[in-house]
Design a protein around this motif. Structure first.
Motif: not given
Length: 135
Positions: A106-111, A116-117, A121-124
């Motif tokens: 996936i493109r970095q800007d889209l990642a 950010q969304t 908990e999901q990021k962890t």
């Protein structure tokens, strides 16, 4: 003449095997996506591979190119996904090699937008998996 005939036969067999491998990968990926809750995921209706349809459809807002190859052509594949994606669709390439898990390009800007969304908990959870894979 016999040598050329043999070479043509090998090339045709190779193309047929490649097409069958691609179809099998698309069906496998569609099943994986259904198992993850994308119940409408299915193989796209491709006949010549040039009509611009996604390889796997049914995941709203995402244009999926599916690749099942040993050699990775990430830039070429991503360009294909970007060129074929309809307005408003996120271009994604999902691929795997033999005996490996599926990977997503996936493109970095889209990642960054997707990141950010996510909830904390999901990021962890993602960070923990990355630490596990790369201690």
């Amino acid at each position: 003449l016999q040598k050329n005939t043999k070479e043509v036969s090998i090339m045709v067999a190779s193309k047929i095997n490649s097409r069958a491998k691609g179809k099998k990968a698309e069906l496998e990926l569609a099943q994986l996506l259904r198992n993850q809750g994308h119940l409408d995921a299915r193989r796209g209706q491709q006949y010549s591979g040039t009509n611009g349809d996604a390889d796997v459809i049914g995941v709203k807002g995402i244009h999926i190119e599916c690749k099942r190859q040993e050699k990775v052509y990430d830039e070429k594949w991503m360009k294909q996904a970007e060129d074929d994606a309809r307005h408003g669709e996120l271009p994604v390439v999902i691929y795997r090699r033999n005996r490996e898990q599926w990977k997503v390009l996936i493109r970095q800007d889209l990642a960054d937008i997707i990141w950010q969304t996510l909830t904390e908990e999901q990021k962890t959870s993602i960070r923990d998996r990355i630490k596990f894979m790369h201690p």
